[in-house]
Write a protein that holds these residues in place. Structure first.
Motif, PDB file in Angstrom:
ATOM      1  N   ARG A 120       1.615  -6.248  -5.591  1.00 44.46           N
ATOM      2  CA  ARG A 120       2.904  -6.928  -5.780  1.00 44.46           C
ATOM      3  C   ARG A 120       4.016  -5.930  -5.487  1.00 44.46           C
ATOM      4  N   LEU A 121       5.036  -6.395  -4.763  1.00 43.92           N
ATOM      5  CA  LEU A 121       6.181  -5.538  -4.454  1.00 43.92           C
ATOM      6  C   LEU A 121       7.062  -5.444  -5.695  1.00 43.92           C
ATOM      7  N   VAL A 122       7.144  -4.247  -6.296  1.00 36.67           N
ATOM      8  CA  VAL A 122       7.907  -4.083  -7.537  1.00 36.67           C
ATOM      9  C   VAL A 122       9.190  -3.284  -7.331  1.00 36.67           C
ATOM     10  N   ALA A 123       9.331  -2.719  -6.146  1.00 37.50           N
ATOM     11  CA  ALA A 123      10.570  -2.054  -5.722  1.00 37.50           C
ATOM     12  C   ALA A 123      10.543  -2.095  -4.202  1.00 37.50           C
ATOM     13  N   PRO A 124      11.689  -1.919  -3.557  1.00 39.99           N
ATOM     14  CA  PRO A 124      11.696  -2.010  -2.092  1.00 39.99           C
ATOM     15  C   PRO A 124      10.714  -1.062  -1.403  1.00 39.99           C
ATOM     16  N   ASN A 125      10.349   0.016  -2.089  1.00 39.18           N
ATOM     17  CA  ASN A 125       9.426   0.968  -1.466  1.00 39.18           C
ATOM     18  C   ASN A 125       8.129   1.138  -2.259  1.00 39.18           C
ATOM     19  N   THR A 126       7.827   0.200  -3.167  1.00 39.35           N
ATOM     20  CA  THR A 126       6.685   0.386  -4.068  1.00 39.35           C
ATOM     21  C   THR A 126       5.867  -0.890  -4.240  1.00 39.35           C
ATOM     22  N   VAL A 127       4.553  -0.729  -4.115  1.00 38.43           N
ATOM     23  CA  VAL A 127       3.606  -1.824  -4.372  1.00 38.43           C
ATOM     24  C   VAL A 127       2.774  -1.445  -5.587  1.00 38.43           C
ATOM     25  N   GLU A 128       2.666  -2.375  -6.541  1.00 30.41           N
ATOM     26  CA  GLU A 128       1.877  -2.126  -7.742  1.00 30.41           C
ATOM     27  C   GLU A 128       0.566  -2.896  -7.662  1.00 30.41           C
ATOM     28  N   VAL A 129      -0.535  -2.209  -7.975  1.00 32.48           N
ATOM     29  CA  VAL A 129      -1.866  -2.822  -7.983  1.00 32.48           C
ATOM     30  C   VAL A 129      -2.549  -2.437  -9.288  1.00 32.48           C
ATOM     31  N   ASP A 130      -2.822  -3.446 -10.123  1.00 28.56           N
ATOM     32  CA  ASP A 130      -3.514  -3.208 -11.397  1.00 28.56           C
ATOM     33  C   ASP A 130      -2.877  -2.073 -12.200  1.00 28.56           C
ATOM     34  N   GLY A 131      -1.542  -2.085 -12.264  1.00 27.60           N
ATOM     35  CA  GLY A 131      -0.818  -1.108 -13.076  1.00 27.60           C
ATOM     36  C   GLY A 131      -0.529   0.212 -12.391  1.00 27.60           C
ATOM     37  N   LYS A 132      -1.137   0.457 -11.235  1.00 27.21           N
ATOM     38  CA  LYS A 132      -0.872   1.705 -10.519  1.00 27.21           C
ATOM     39  C   LYS A 132       0.100   1.451  -9.377  1.00 27.21           C
ATOM     40  N   ARG A 133       1.018   2.386  -9.185  1.00 24.63           N
ATOM     41  CA  ARG A 133       2.062   2.202  -8.172  1.00 24.63           C
ATOM     42  C   ARG A 133       1.810   3.080  -6.949  1.00 24.63           C
ATOM     43  N   TYR A 134       2.080   2.475  -5.780  1.00 27.91           N
ATOM     44  CA  TYR A 134       1.910   3.154  -4.495  1.00 27.91           C
ATOM     45  C   TYR A 134       3.253   3.098  -3.773  1.00 27.91           C
ATOM     46  N   THR A 135       3.816   4.267  -3.558  1.00 28.00           N
ATOM     47  CA  THR A 135       5.146   4.350  -2.956  1.00 28.00           C
ATOM     48  C   THR A 135       5.017   4.663  -1.474  1.00 28.00           C
ATOM     49  N   GLY A 136       5.805   3.956  -0.677  1.00 28.35           N
ATOM     50  CA  GLY A 136       5.791   4.193   0.759  1.00 28.35           C
ATOM     51  C   GLY A 136       7.167   4.520   1.282  1.00 28.35           C
ATOM     52  N   ARG A 137       7.236   5.472   2.187  1.00 30.76           N
ATOM     53  CA  ARG A 137       8.509   5.703   2.883  1.00 30.76           C
ATOM     54  C   ARG A 137       8.881   4.450   3.673  1.00 30.76           C
ATOM     55  N   ASN A 138       7.823   3.695   4.005  1.00 26.17           N
ATOM     56  CA  ASN A 138       7.990   2.381   4.627  1.00 26.17           C
ATOM     57  C   ASN A 138       6.981   1.430   4.002  1.00 26.17           C
ATOM     58  N   VAL A 139       7.336   0.159   3.925  1.00 23.94           N
ATOM     59  CA  VAL A 139       6.424  -0.862   3.409  1.00 23.94           C
ATOM     60  C   VAL A 139       6.285  -1.949   4.467  1.00 23.94           C
ATOM     61  N   VAL A 140       5.040  -2.381   4.690  1.00 24.66           N
ATOM     62  CA  VAL A 140       4.772  -3.467   5.637  1.00 24.66           C
ATOM     63  C   VAL A 140       4.142  -4.629   4.874  1.00 24.66           C
TER      64      VAL A 140
END
Length: 463
Positions: A120-140
């Motif tokens: 789930r997109l939780v910030a413009p540069n962050t996807v959250e999966v099962d409580g863990k966040r993955y930050t991207g300089r870019n998101v697709v």
């Protein structure tokens, strides 16, 4: 790849289907790090619920027809029945081999972190999966599509089904109604007719495969009549009722059609609900993610590819968009994708294939007086005679200009669309294609013959 402590990547991709995994593979070739998030199976709709399984069923259907019709070729054979368990085993084997290959390719790449779970997109540069966040300089965003239904039409998975259910059906129904005469609808109608099912297509629009050139649509309708595939066009759906033996569908005018089951094939919707897109300010329209021609959303460094972007919902479009976005992020400034230049194939019997503009669209764009067309009948093609197929190659060109549309119908014409898309995308003139040598005897010659005729020097055709 083991996840780094900060879980920060050059690109975080939400969705591992055609668009998503193509983005990932091209990105790592360009030296970027990638997190690829997928809640189900890598490969998405195309591999598991779309292109691959449907084409496996269509090939099985072709074998059934060839067996049934073998005597006209001097071969004595008898079709004793359709073993759906064995057909499904063949289909699933194809999917499994391709899936294992894709898994291996992605998981062995040290620059790709595969994240299994619902993202789930939780910030413009962050996807959250099962409580863990993955930050991207870019998101697709590449979250794909789902089989749509209509308001008030309840899909129960038994009598009223979608293509997802149809792909795992364990029996051959005696009769079926197909609601929708687009690509999905005509492909399933074609399969089922070959398997011996009494099929009726119901389509609200005035013709089958209405997005194709009108002559192709009319030719398909003639072929379906010959195959005794029933269809009712210009007939919007009104309601469905359960009966003792199946379903009864009411269409405009009060007409009813009954069958064992109803396949709802009214297209695919964008899979964007509850993924945080709107909450993060991503501009949407009826569930689709809006982008500019460079596939950028209105949110900086957030891109979208595949079925969630308005336009053709085709796996190869997703592949190309994924490659484009990876190269765009890497600073390579790739050429913008021409949507009209994406080849389109409908794998019913007979097949339809096209690229570029329909005659109507070309006249709208360039003016009716500027457009010339030519139809080459496959009756003049040696290989088509061998295959006992009918159809044509139709060219649409601008007067004294390039070919802007190629439309084909006939057995296996999908295999010809590669040259057709080169002709369109390279803005070729008929005379330029006429100079090319086309092998004999092939159906590919039909493209050459059509261009010879349009260039004013027909060989086996009339100018």
């Amino acid at each position: 790849m083991s996840e780094p402590n900060d879980a920060t990547f050059d690109i975080v991709i939400l969705g591992g289907g055609s668009g998503g995994y193509a983005t990932a593979l091209r990105a790592v070739q360009l030296g970027l790090t990638v997190a690829l998030v997928e809640k189900a199976k890598l490969g998405g709709t195309c591999l598991h619920n779309g292109c691959i399984p449907t084409k496996a069923l269509l090939h099985a259907a072709e074998i059934a027809d060839q067996t049934r019709e073998s005597e006209q070729f001097g071969i004595k054979a008898e079709l004793v029945g359709i073993d759906m368990a064995a057909v499904n085993s063949y289909k699933d084997g194809v999917i499994s081999r391709l899936y294992k290959g894709l898994q291996g390719m992605l998981k062995s790449n040290k620059s790709i972190t595969i994240v299994e779970g619902h993202g789930r997109l939780v910030a413009p540069n962050t996807v959250e999966v099962d409580g863990k966040r993955y930050t991207g300089r870019n998101v697709v965003l590449a979250s794909g599509s789902y089989a749509k239904s209509l308001p008030g039409l309840e899909v129960d998975g038994e009598r009223v089904i979608t293509s997802d259910h149809a792909l795992v059906l364990d029996r051959v129904p005696a009769s079926a109604i197909v609601l929708g005469g687009g690509v999905i609808g005509v492909e399933f109608a074609s399969v089922w007719k070959s398997f011996g099912v009494d099929v009726t297509i119901i389509e609200a629009l005035p013709r089958l495969v209405a997005a194709e050139d009108e002559e192709s649509s009319k030719a398909l309708e003639r072929a379906f009549r010959k195959r005794k595939i029933n269809f009712k066009v210009g007939k919007p759906f009104e309601k469905v009722e359960k009966t003792d033996s199946g379903v009864k569908v009411t269409i405009a005018g009060g007409e009813t059609v009954e069958a064992e089951l109803l396949l709802v094939a009214v297209g695919r919707g964008p899979n964007t609900a509850n993924l945080g897109y709107e909450e993060q300010g991503v501009k949407m329209d009826r569930g689709f993610v809006l982008t500019d021609e460079r596939l950028r959303t209105n949110v900086p460094n957030v891109y979208a590819v595949g079925d969630i972007v308005p336009g053709l919902q085709l796996a190869h479009r997703g592949f190309q968009q994924g490659i484009f976005v990876a190269e765009e992020i890497a600073g390579q400034s790739p050429a913008v994708i021409d949507e009209a230049g994406i080849p389109r194939v409908t794998y019913c019997d007979p097949e339809l294939a096209s690229v570029g503009l329909t005659e109507a669209k070309a006249k709208e764009q360039y003016g009716a007086d500027k457009i010339k067309t030519y139809n080459y009948n496959l009756g003049g093609n040696g290989k088509s005679q061998i295959l006992k197929t009918a159809g044509f190659v139709k060219l649409v060109r601008v007067e004294d200009g390039p070919v802007v549309g190629v439309h084909m119908i006939g057995a296996r014409v999908g295999e010809l669309v590669g040259e057709a898309q080169l002709i369109y995308n390279w803005e070729a003139y008929p005379g330029e294609v006429a100079q090319l040598v086309h092998a004999h005897p092939t159906q590919n010659e039909a493209l050459g013959e059509a261009h010879l005729a349009l260039a004013g020097k027909p060989l086996h055709a009339h100018a």
